[in-house]
Design a protein around this motif. Structure first.
Motif, PDB file in Angstrom:
ATOM      1  N   GLN A   1      14.498-109.358   3.303  1.00 47.50           N
ATOM      2  CA  GLN A   1      13.173-109.085   3.858  1.00 47.50           C
ATOM      3  C   GLN A   1      12.627-110.326   4.563  1.00 47.50           C
ATOM      4  N   VAL A   2      12.031-110.115   5.737  1.00 48.48           N
ATOM      5  CA  VAL A   2      11.391-111.199   6.485  1.00 48.48           C
ATOM      6  C   VAL A   2       9.937-111.284   6.031  1.00 48.48           C
ATOM      7  N   HIS A   3       9.507-112.487   5.599  1.00 49.67           N
ATOM      8  CA  HIS A   3       8.162-112.680   5.066  1.00 49.67           C
ATOM      9  C   HIS A   3       7.220-113.406   6.024  1.00 49.67           C
ATOM     10  N   ALA A   4       7.757-114.144   6.970  1.00 48.57           N
ATOM     11  CA  ALA A   4       6.914-114.873   7.914  1.00 48.57           C
ATOM     12  C   ALA A   4       7.697-115.080   9.200  1.00 48.57           C
ATOM     13  N   MET A   5       6.960-115.063  10.327  1.00 44.52           N
ATOM     14  CA  MET A   5       7.627-115.237  11.618  1.00 44.52           C
ATOM     15  C   MET A   5       6.667-115.867  12.602  1.00 44.52           C
ATOM     16  N   GLY A   6       7.204-116.734  13.437  1.00 48.47           N
ATOM     17  CA  GLY A   6       6.459-117.310  14.555  1.00 48.47           C
ATOM     18  C   GLY A   6       7.267-117.111  15.821  1.00 48.47           C
ATOM     19  N   HIS A   7       6.582-116.997  16.967  1.00 47.43           N
ATOM     20  CA  HIS A   7       7.221-116.635  18.218  1.00 47.43           C
ATOM     21  C   HIS A   7       6.759-117.573  19.329  1.00 47.43           C
ATOM     22  N   TYR A   8       7.674-117.982  20.203  1.00 50.61           N
ATOM     23  CA  TYR A   8       7.332-118.764  21.373  1.00 50.61           C
ATOM     24  C   TYR A   8       8.017-118.144  22.575  1.00 50.61           C
ATOM     25  N   LYS A   9       7.231-117.765  23.579  1.00 53.51           N
ATOM     26  CA  LYS A   9       7.780-117.138  24.778  1.00 53.51           C
ATOM     27  C   LYS A   9       7.624-118.099  25.949  1.00 53.51           C
ATOM     28  N   LEU A  10       8.719-118.317  26.691  1.00 52.92           N
ATOM     29  CA  LEU A  10       8.660-119.165  27.872  1.00 52.92           C
ATOM     30  C   LEU A  10       7.874-118.467  28.977  1.00 52.92           C
ATOM     31  N   GLN A  11       7.227-119.251  29.817  1.00 52.28           N
ATOM     32  CA  GLN A  11       6.442-118.672  30.914  1.00 52.28           C
ATOM     33  C   GLN A  11       7.317-118.303  32.078  1.00 52.28           C
TER      34      GLN A  11
ATOM     35  N   LEU B   1       3.752-122.291   6.809  1.00 47.81           N
ATOM     36  CA  LEU B   1       4.067-120.932   6.378  1.00 47.81           C
ATOM     37  C   LEU B   1       3.305-120.596   5.104  1.00 47.81           C
ATOM     38  N   PRO B   2       2.962-119.327   4.899  1.00 50.95           N
ATOM     39  CA  PRO B   2       2.225-118.943   3.696  1.00 50.95           C
ATOM     40  C   PRO B   2       3.104-118.962   2.454  1.00 50.95           C
ATOM     41  N   VAL B   3       2.482-119.115   1.286  1.00 49.94           N
ATOM     42  CA  VAL B   3       3.220-119.061   0.028  1.00 49.94           C
ATOM     43  C   VAL B   3       3.618-117.612  -0.242  1.00 49.94           C
ATOM     44  N   VAL B   4       4.867-117.399  -0.617  1.00 47.38           N
ATOM     45  CA  VAL B   4       5.384-116.045  -0.834  1.00 47.38           C
ATOM     46  C   VAL B   4       5.969-115.960  -2.238  1.00 47.38           C
TER      47      VAL B   4
ATOM     48  N   GLY C   1      12.738-117.152  25.218  1.00 48.50           N
ATOM     49  CA  GLY C   1      11.926-117.734  24.156  1.00 48.50           C
ATOM     50  C   GLY C   1      12.700-117.805  22.860  1.00 48.50           C
ATOM     51  N   PHE C   2      11.956-118.025  21.770  1.00 48.52           N
ATOM     52  CA  PHE C   2      12.602-118.089  20.459  1.00 48.52           C
ATOM     53  C   PHE C   2      11.636-117.644  19.374  1.00 48.52           C
ATOM     54  N   VAL C   3      12.193-117.290  18.238  1.00 46.67           N
ATOM     55  CA  VAL C   3      11.417-116.979  17.040  1.00 46.67           C
ATOM     56  C   VAL C   3      11.948-117.825  15.890  1.00 46.67           C
ATOM     57  N   VAL C   4      11.055-118.154  14.977  1.00 48.98           N
ATOM     58  CA  VAL C   4      11.422-118.804  13.721  1.00 48.98           C
ATOM     59  C   VAL C   4      10.956-117.858  12.629  1.00 48.98           C
ATOM     60  N   PHE C   5      11.835-117.567  11.671  1.00 53.10           N
ATOM     61  CA  PHE C   5      11.435-116.641  10.616  1.00 53.10           C
ATOM     62  C   PHE C   5      11.966-117.074   9.259  1.00 53.10           C
ATOM     63  N   ALA C   6      11.217-116.653   8.220  1.00 53.61           N
ATOM     64  CA  ALA C   6      11.574-116.925   6.829  1.00 53.61           C
ATOM     65  C   ALA C   6      12.072-115.622   6.223  1.00 53.61           C
ATOM     66  N   GLN C   7      13.301-115.647   5.712  1.00 51.40           N
ATOM     67  CA  GLN C   7      13.945-114.439   5.193  1.00 51.40           C
ATOM     68  C   GLN C   7      14.339-114.637   3.733  1.00 51.40           C
ATOM     69  N   ASP C   8      13.960-113.674   2.898  1.00 55.04           N
ATOM     70  CA  ASP C   8      14.318-113.691   1.487  1.00 55.04           C
ATOM     71  C   ASP C   8      15.837-113.679   1.360  1.00 55.04           C
ATOM     72  N   ARG C   9      16.360-114.650   0.651  1.00 55.28           N
ATOM     73  CA  ARG C   9      17.808-114.805   0.494  1.00 55.28           C
ATOM     74  C   ARG C   9      18.461-113.624  -0.219  1.00 55.28           C
ATOM     75  N   ASN C  10      17.732-112.964  -1.104  1.00 55.91           N
ATOM     76  CA  ASN C  10      18.309-111.873  -1.889  1.00 55.91           C
ATOM     77  C   ASN C  10      18.134-110.501  -1.225  1.00 55.91           C
ATOM     78  N   SER C  11      16.930-110.194  -0.779  1.00 52.94           N
ATOM     79  CA  SER C  11      16.660-108.856  -0.249  1.00 52.94           C
ATOM     80  C   SER C  11      16.856-108.745   1.259  1.00 52.94           C
TER      81      SER C  11
END
Length: 91
Positions: A81-91, A2-5, A69-79
């Motif tokens: 706001q979602v800062h990063a997300m990855g997605h995996y979709k089943l075939q 994940l990127p630095v935020v 499928g599923f998503v993984v996301f990084a969410q700011d604990r205070n605001s």
């Protein structure tokens, strides 16, 4: 990785979502209609915390035949706001 935020403290989440569902509406102004619902989250799991450092993390999603499928996301604990997300979709 994940990127630095800006060194903010983030919560990491894993959300499993379902295949589209078509439901018959029994009451209300849409009574008798069939409506399709998409990407319904059936699981939401907190998978850790992240403070912006470069790292990798394995995640394990428990999936069944109803899931799309599923998503993984990084969410700011205070605001919230979602800062990063990855997605995996089943075939």
């Amino acid at each position: 990785t994940l990127p630095v935020v800006n060194g903010k403290d983030m919560d990491l989440w894993l959300a499993v979502y379902d295949k589209p569902h078509e439901l018959s509406i029994a009451e209300g102004r849409n009574k008798g209609k069939k409506l399709a619902y998409y990407n319904i989250a059936s699981q939401l799991n907190h998978i850790g915390q992240w403070s912006g450092e470069a790292r990798t993390q394995d995640v394990q999603a428990v999936l069944n035949k109803e899931n799309a499928g599923f998503v993984v996301f990084a969410q700011d604990r205070n605001s919230g706001q979602v800062h990063a997300m990855g997605h995996y979709k089943l075939q």
